[in-house]
Write an enzyme that holds these catalytic residues in place. Structure first.
Site, PDB file in Angstrom:
ATOM      1  N   ARG A 137       0.845  -1.184   0.000  1.00 25.58           N
ATOM      2  CA  ARG A 137       0.000   0.000   0.000  1.00 25.58           C
ATOM      3  C   ARG A 137       0.889   1.247   0.000  1.00 25.58           C
ATOM      4  O   ARG A 137       2.058   1.195   0.416  1.00 25.58           O
ATOM      5  CB  ARG A 137      -0.909   0.024   1.229  1.00 25.58           C
ATOM      6  CG  ARG A 137      -1.850  -1.167   1.344  1.00 25.58           C
ATOM      7  CD  ARG A 137      -2.673  -1.080   2.624  1.00 25.58           C
ATOM      8  NE  ARG A 137      -3.616  -2.182   2.752  1.00 25.58           N
ATOM      9  CZ  ARG A 137      -3.379  -3.313   3.407  1.00 25.58           C
ATOM     10  NH1 ARG A 137      -2.201  -3.485   4.004  1.00 25.58           N
ATOM     11  NH2 ARG A 137      -4.283  -4.268   3.485  1.00 25.58           N
ATOM     12  N   LYS A 157      -1.905  -2.233   8.093  1.00 25.99           N
ATOM     13  CA  LYS A 157      -3.075  -1.649   8.741  1.00 25.99           C
ATOM     14  C   LYS A 157      -3.278  -2.256  10.118  1.00 25.99           C
ATOM     15  O   LYS A 157      -3.002  -3.433  10.346  1.00 25.99           O
ATOM     16  CB  LYS A 157      -4.326  -1.900   7.894  1.00 25.99           C
ATOM     17  CG  LYS A 157      -4.432  -1.036   6.643  1.00 25.99           C
ATOM     18  CD  LYS A 157      -5.757  -1.284   5.953  1.00 25.99           C
ATOM     19  CE  LYS A 157      -5.976  -0.333   4.786  1.00 25.99           C
ATOM     20  NZ  LYS A 157      -7.282  -0.570   4.128  1.00 25.99           N
ATOM     21  N   HIS A 170      -2.337   2.351  -5.997  1.00 25.22           N
ATOM     22  CA  HIS A 170      -3.363   1.317  -5.814  1.00 25.22           C
ATOM     23  C   HIS A 170      -3.508   0.469  -7.075  1.00 25.22           C
ATOM     24  O   HIS A 170      -3.742  -0.746  -6.988  1.00 25.22           O
ATOM     25  CB  HIS A 170      -4.699   1.972  -5.453  1.00 25.22           C
ATOM     26  CG  HIS A 170      -5.613   1.062  -4.686  1.00 25.22           C
ATOM     27  ND1 HIS A 170      -5.249   0.469  -3.488  1.00 25.22           N
ATOM     28  CD2 HIS A 170      -6.868   0.625  -4.951  1.00 25.22           C
ATOM     29  CE1 HIS A 170      -6.255  -0.287  -3.043  1.00 25.22           C
ATOM     30  NE2 HIS A 170      -7.239  -0.205  -3.916  1.00 25.22           N
ATOM     31  N   ARG A 193      -0.793  -2.020  -6.999  1.00 28.40           N
ATOM     32  CA  ARG A 193      -1.103  -3.086  -6.034  1.00 28.40           C
ATOM     33  C   ARG A 193      -2.008  -4.135  -6.678  1.00 28.40           C
ATOM     34  O   ARG A 193      -1.775  -5.340  -6.557  1.00 28.40           O
ATOM     35  CB  ARG A 193      -1.768  -2.484  -4.798  1.00 28.40           C
ATOM     36  CG  ARG A 193      -2.162  -3.489  -3.705  1.00 28.40           C
ATOM     37  CD  ARG A 193      -2.595  -2.717  -2.461  1.00 28.40           C
ATOM     38  NE  ARG A 193      -3.308  -3.526  -1.492  1.00 28.40           N
ATOM     39  CZ  ARG A 193      -2.722  -4.276  -0.553  1.00 28.40           C
ATOM     40  NH1 ARG A 193      -1.409  -4.337  -0.489  1.00 28.40           N
ATOM     41  NH2 ARG A 193      -3.451  -4.960   0.317  1.00 28.40           N
ATOM     42  N   HIS A 198      -3.871  -8.943   3.720  1.00 26.68           N
ATOM     43  CA  HIS A 198      -5.326  -9.049   3.858  1.00 26.68           C
ATOM     44  C   HIS A 198      -5.659  -9.886   5.096  1.00 26.68           C
ATOM     45  O   HIS A 198      -4.983 -10.875   5.387  1.00 26.68           O
ATOM     46  CB  HIS A 198      -5.945  -9.712   2.631  1.00 26.68           C
ATOM     47  CG  HIS A 198      -5.943  -8.847   1.410  1.00 26.68           C
ATOM     48  ND1 HIS A 198      -6.034  -9.345   0.132  1.00 26.68           N
ATOM     49  CD2 HIS A 198      -5.850  -7.499   1.291  1.00 26.68           C
ATOM     50  CE1 HIS A 198      -6.003  -8.341  -0.737  1.00 26.68           C
ATOM     51  NE2 HIS A 198      -5.898  -7.224  -0.055  1.00 26.68           N
ATOM     52  N   TYR A 212      -9.008 -11.619  -7.034  1.00 26.56           N
ATOM     53  CA  TYR A 212      -7.936 -11.737  -8.027  1.00 26.56           C
ATOM     54  C   TYR A 212      -7.945 -13.113  -8.675  1.00 26.56           C
ATOM     55  O   TYR A 212      -7.608 -13.259  -9.843  1.00 26.56           O
ATOM     56  CB  TYR A 212      -6.583 -11.448  -7.376  1.00 26.56           C
ATOM     57  CG  TYR A 212      -6.499 -10.049  -6.818  1.00 26.56           C
ATOM     58  CD1 TYR A 212      -6.495  -8.936  -7.664  1.00 26.56           C
ATOM     59  CD2 TYR A 212      -6.443  -9.823  -5.450  1.00 26.56           C
ATOM     60  CE1 TYR A 212      -6.443  -7.649  -7.154  1.00 26.56           C
ATOM     61  CE2 TYR A 212      -6.378  -8.534  -4.936  1.00 26.56           C
ATOM     62  CZ  TYR A 212      -6.379  -7.461  -5.783  1.00 26.56           C
ATOM     63  OH  TYR A 212      -6.330  -6.190  -5.285  1.00 26.56           O
TER      64      TYR A 212
END
Length: 296
Positions: A145, A169, A239, A242, A265, A274
């Site tokens: 990110r 995150k 993004h 990514r 994730h 994906y």
């Protein structure tokens, strides 16, 4: 209790939980919008009355001709806040929200040809050219990110073993592998970086003045680059890179479980999109294993 007091407690809770600055600004914007709506309409500011204001607020949003994506984003922010109110027992019952479907968004990743076009647009013989080339290549090699890449520090690189420590995150750290070509690129950049690092900065990416490169500055790099080269309607951004990394990883034979760890994730649902998009890999697997191909 006044709902504004609950809002302050919520932000403090998010900070302690390790939310990033962009995430905190997101909550400030979304919940601030909700609180302004309550105040401007002279509604009851007690937290016990919050459930009465939810439907009128979303009805108010619908009248503003917001895009489905923006509307859903506001919904997500309010949902987190109302769940906090219930979990912390500031309200007795769980606050019901209207059903808002997540809009379907088509991901437009870069093709390998477009990736090479982007990389070939830099002049690696200059500090800026080599720095920006390294940034783009690192996005394409790791799927990081924007905030994760901008925060990277020198001591988080392990070029010998080919890993980088990424602060993700929610304060979740992870080790992300980097390829041999990426290792060579980083080492080349770091040798040139040493010429401008007069203050011995711990940050990996620096401006020409030796100051840490911010997320905003990296976004400007992409904005200028997007104007410089034509990518046939693909929006060039961190993004996008990514997404491009993730899709190419699956199409090149990578498995979704390792991809989940690399991208940071928290669940497979996010990564699975994906797999659904990976036409090349599905096509090759179909050719190998379809019983119809063996019927003659």
């Amino acid at each position: 209790m006044d709902i504004r007091r609950c809002y302050d407690l919520f932000l403090t809770d998010r900070k302690i939980s390790g939310c990033s600055e962009p995430t905190l600004r997101f909550y400030e914007y979304v919940i601030g919008k909700f609180l302004r709506y309550i105040k401007e309409n002279n509604f009851d500011l007690s937290v016990e009355s919050t459930h009465q204001h939810i439907l009128p607020f979303f009805s108010h949003l619908q009248q503003q001709n917001l895009s489905p994506s923006t509307y859903h984003t506001l919904f997500r922010g309010i949902r987190v806040f109302t769940r906090f109110l219930h979990q912390e027992e500031y309200v007795e019952k769980e606050i019901r929200l209207p059903k808002v479907k997540q809009p379907h968004t088509t991901i437009a990743p870069l093709t390998p040809r477009q990736m090479r076009k982007v990389l070939h647009s830099f002049n690696p013989n200059t500090h800026l050219g080599l720095r920006n080339y390294t940034i783009v290549r690192l996005f394409l090699d790791t799927g990081m990110r924007l905030g994760e890449l901008s925060r990277l520090q020198l001591n988080e690189l392990n070029l010998e073993d080919g890993f980088v420590m990424v602060h993700g995150k929610g304060g979740r750290d992870r080790y992300v592998p980097i390829g041999r070509e990426m290792v060579k690129c980083l080492w080349r950049y770091m040798k040139r970086r040493a010429l401008i690092d007069v203050n011995f900065s711990p940050h990996l990416f620096l401006t020409e003045q030796g100051k840490p490169l911010t997320s905003r500055a990296i976004q400007l790099v992409f904005k200028r680059l997007g104007k410089k080269i034509n990518l046939d309607g693909v929006r060039l951004s961190p993004h996008t890179l990514r997404h491009s990394f993730a899709l190419a990883y699956i199409e090149n034979g990578g498995d979704p479980f390792s991809l989940q760890r690399i991208l940071g994730h928290t669940n497979q649902e996010t990564t699975s999109k994906y797999v659904n998009m990976a036409r090349t890999n599905v096509k090759s697997q179909h050719s190998k294993y379809s019983p119809g191909e063996r019927l003659g």
